[in-house]
Design an enzyme around this catalytic site. Structure first.
Site, short mmCIF file in Angstrom:
data_model
loop_
_atom_site.label_atom_id
_atom_site.label_comp_id
_atom_site.label_asym_id
_atom_site.label_seq_id
_atom_site.Cartn_x
_atom_site.Cartn_y
_atom_site.Cartn_z
N LYS A 13 0.96 -1.52 -0.38
CA LYS A 13 -0.05 0.15 -0.14
C LYS A 13 0.86 1.39 0.09
O LYS A 13 0.32 2.33 -0.99
CB LYS A 13 -0.80 -0.42 0.90
CG LYS A 13 -1.87 -1.16 1.28
CD LYS A 13 -2.92 -0.29 2.86
CE LYS A 13 -2.06 -0.62 4.12
NZ LYS A 13 -1.41 -2.26 4.80
N ARG A 88 -9.08 0.79 9.24
CA ARG A 88 -8.28 -0.15 9.24
C ARG A 88 -9.40 -1.30 10.73
O ARG A 88 -9.46 -2.73 10.66
CB ARG A 88 -6.93 -0.54 10.55
CG ARG A 88 -6.06 -0.60 9.88
CD ARG A 88 -5.14 -1.47 10.83
NE ARG A 88 -3.22 -1.77 9.99
CZ ARG A 88 -2.56 -0.37 9.59
NH1 ARG A 88 -2.69 -0.40 9.67
NH2 ARG A 88 -1.14 -1.39 9.24
N ARG A 123 11.21 -7.03 4.08
CA ARG A 123 11.11 -5.38 3.81
C ARG A 123 12.39 -4.45 4.74
O ARG A 123 12.77 -5.07 5.98
CB ARG A 123 9.74 -5.23 4.07
CG ARG A 123 9.74 -3.52 4.95
CD ARG A 123 8.04 -3.09 4.52
NE ARG A 123 7.36 -3.82 5.68
CZ ARG A 123 6.01 -3.50 6.09
NH1 ARG A 123 5.58 -2.80 5.29
NH2 ARG A 123 5.89 -3.55 6.61
N ARG A 155 12.22 -3.16 10.09
CA ARG A 155 10.85 -2.87 11.70
C ARG A 155 11.17 -4.31 12.25
O ARG A 155 11.12 -5.30 11.96
CB ARG A 155 10.02 -2.74 10.52
CG ARG A 155 10.11 -0.79 10.48
CD ARG A 155 8.34 -1.33 9.78
NE ARG A 155 7.28 -1.38 9.87
CZ ARG A 155 6.29 -1.27 9.27
NH1 ARG A 155 6.23 -0.66 8.33
NH2 ARG A 155 4.94 -1.98 10.00
N ARG A 166 -0.08 -9.85 12.42
CA ARG A 166 -0.70 -8.70 12.13
C ARG A 166 -1.66 -9.63 10.66
O ARG A 166 -2.91 -8.95 10.64
CB ARG A 166 0.31 -7.86 11.27
CG ARG A 166 0.99 -7.25 12.42
CD ARG A 166 2.57 -7.03 11.84
NE ARG A 166 1.90 -6.11 11.01
CZ ARG A 166 3.70 -5.04 10.18
NH1 ARG A 166 4.52 -6.51 10.24
NH2 ARG A 166 2.98 -4.64 9.15
P1 ADP Z 1 1.53 -2.27 7.55
O1 ADP Z 1 0.31 -1.65 6.70
O2 ADP Z 1 2.68 -2.59 7.19
O3 ADP Z 1 0.49 -2.49 8.03
P2 ADP Z 1 1.54 0.11 8.60
O4 ADP Z 1 3.05 0.85 9.13
O5 ADP Z 1 0.56 0.60 7.81
O6 ADP Z 1 2.14 -1.18 8.55
O7 ADP Z 1 0.90 -0.34 10.56
C1 ADP Z 1 1.87 -0.22 11.05
C2 ADP Z 1 0.82 -0.89 12.94
O8 ADP Z 1 0.58 0.72 13.35
C3 ADP Z 1 0.15 -1.38 12.94
O9 ADP Z 1 0.91 -3.32 12.66
C4 ADP Z 1 -0.58 -1.16 13.90
O10 ADP Z 1 -0.21 -1.18 15.01
C5 ADP Z 1 -0.37 0.18 13.73
N1 ADP Z 1 -1.75 1.05 13.46
C6 ADP Z 1 -0.91 2.15 12.05
N2 ADP Z 1 -2.88 2.68 11.80
C7 ADP Z 1 -3.59 2.08 12.61
C8 ADP Z 1 -4.63 1.87 12.62
N3 ADP Z 1 -5.63 2.91 11.93
N4 ADP Z 1 -5.59 1.47 13.99
C9 ADP Z 1 -5.06 0.69 14.52
N5 ADP Z 1 -3.80 0.88 14.52
C10 ADP Z 1 -2.88 0.77 13.86
#
Ligand code: ADP
Ligand code: ZN
Length: 209
Positions: A13, A88, A123, A155, A166
């Site tokens: 994404k 999310r 990654r 990460r 996840r």
């Molecule tokens: P990815 O897209 O690889 O899952 P992100 O960088 O978008 O990783 O998110 C990393 C972490 O940040 C998620 O696993 C979650 O813990 C937290 N996070 C990010 N966006 C949200 C959201 N909209 N609601 C809840 N937690 C979030």
């Protein structure tokens, strides 16, 4: 335009959002990136969020909604924006609705769980400018360092067992948003391709840009 990118962690994404952002001249708002910056800076929100992120759980809705409201109020969002990683959960999507945000499209980037697990192991991210790379699929022109010169890192939440948690969270909490936005006629499915540029082509086509 106001666009949402949905997809499993590691579906790509952020990468596609970057290209769409360049093409349309609108900012990408990544809740994940904002949370990581806050954690790095040691703010109160960042420290609360860290515990959830590191075990692959979602950060509570009220925390994330607060972040998004604050960010969308900035003037660079006036012409539109791309949301990467938000909403999310269904309550997050309902909040966006209640804020009166009129979306143009929701792109769901579809990649199988097996491919995701394989991709996450390669990654690499930049802790300075938050650009993201992949050792095989999207290597940095600077080798082990970012284009900005900072050494790349893995990460903490990309560890294989955390990735599996996840993915479980994605299927139970985030995937229902496909129906939510499908019912509103906003959903565009894009099948993730092996090559980043092939996925970008399909993404642009799905958005009509
Ligand atoms: P990815 O897209 O690889 O899952 P992100 O960088 O978008 O990783 O998110 C990393 C972490 O940040 C998620 O696993 C979650 O813990 C937290 N996070 C990010 N966006 C949200 C959201 N909209 N609601 C809840 N937690 C979030
Ligand atoms: Zn960098």
């Amino acid at each position: 335009m106001k666009i949402i990118f949905l997809g499993a962690p590691g579906a790509g994404k952020g990468t596609q959002a970057e290209y769409v952002s360049e093409r349309l001249g609108i900012p990408t708002i990544s809740t994940g990136a904002i949370i990581r910056e806050a954690t790095k800076a040691g703010t109160e929100m960042g420290l609360v969020a860290k515990e959830y992120v590191e075990r692959g759980a979602l950060v509570p809705d009220d925390v994330v909604i607060g972040i998004v409201k604050e960010r969308l109020a900035k003037s660079d969002c006036d012409k539109g924006y791309i949301l990467d990683g938000f909403p999310r959960t269904v309550p997050q999507a309902e909040t966006l609705d209640a804020m009166g945000v009129k979306l143009d499209a929701v792109v769901s980037l579809e990649v199988s769980d097996e491919v995701i697990v394989e991709r996450m192991s390669g990654r690499r991210v930049c802790s300075n400018c938050s650009k993201s790379y992949h050792t095989v699929y999207k290597p940095s022109p600077n080798g082990d360092a970012c284009e900005c010169g900072t050494p790349l890192t893995v990460r903490a939440d990309d560890a294989p067992d955390v990735v599996r948690s996840r993915l479980t969270v994605y299927h139970s909490s985030t995937e229902p948003l496909k129906k939510f936005y499908g019912d509103k006629g906003l959903l565009r499915i894009v099948e993730g391709q092996d090559k980043v540029e092939d996925t970008t082509e399909r993404t642009f086509a799905a958005l009509g840009i």
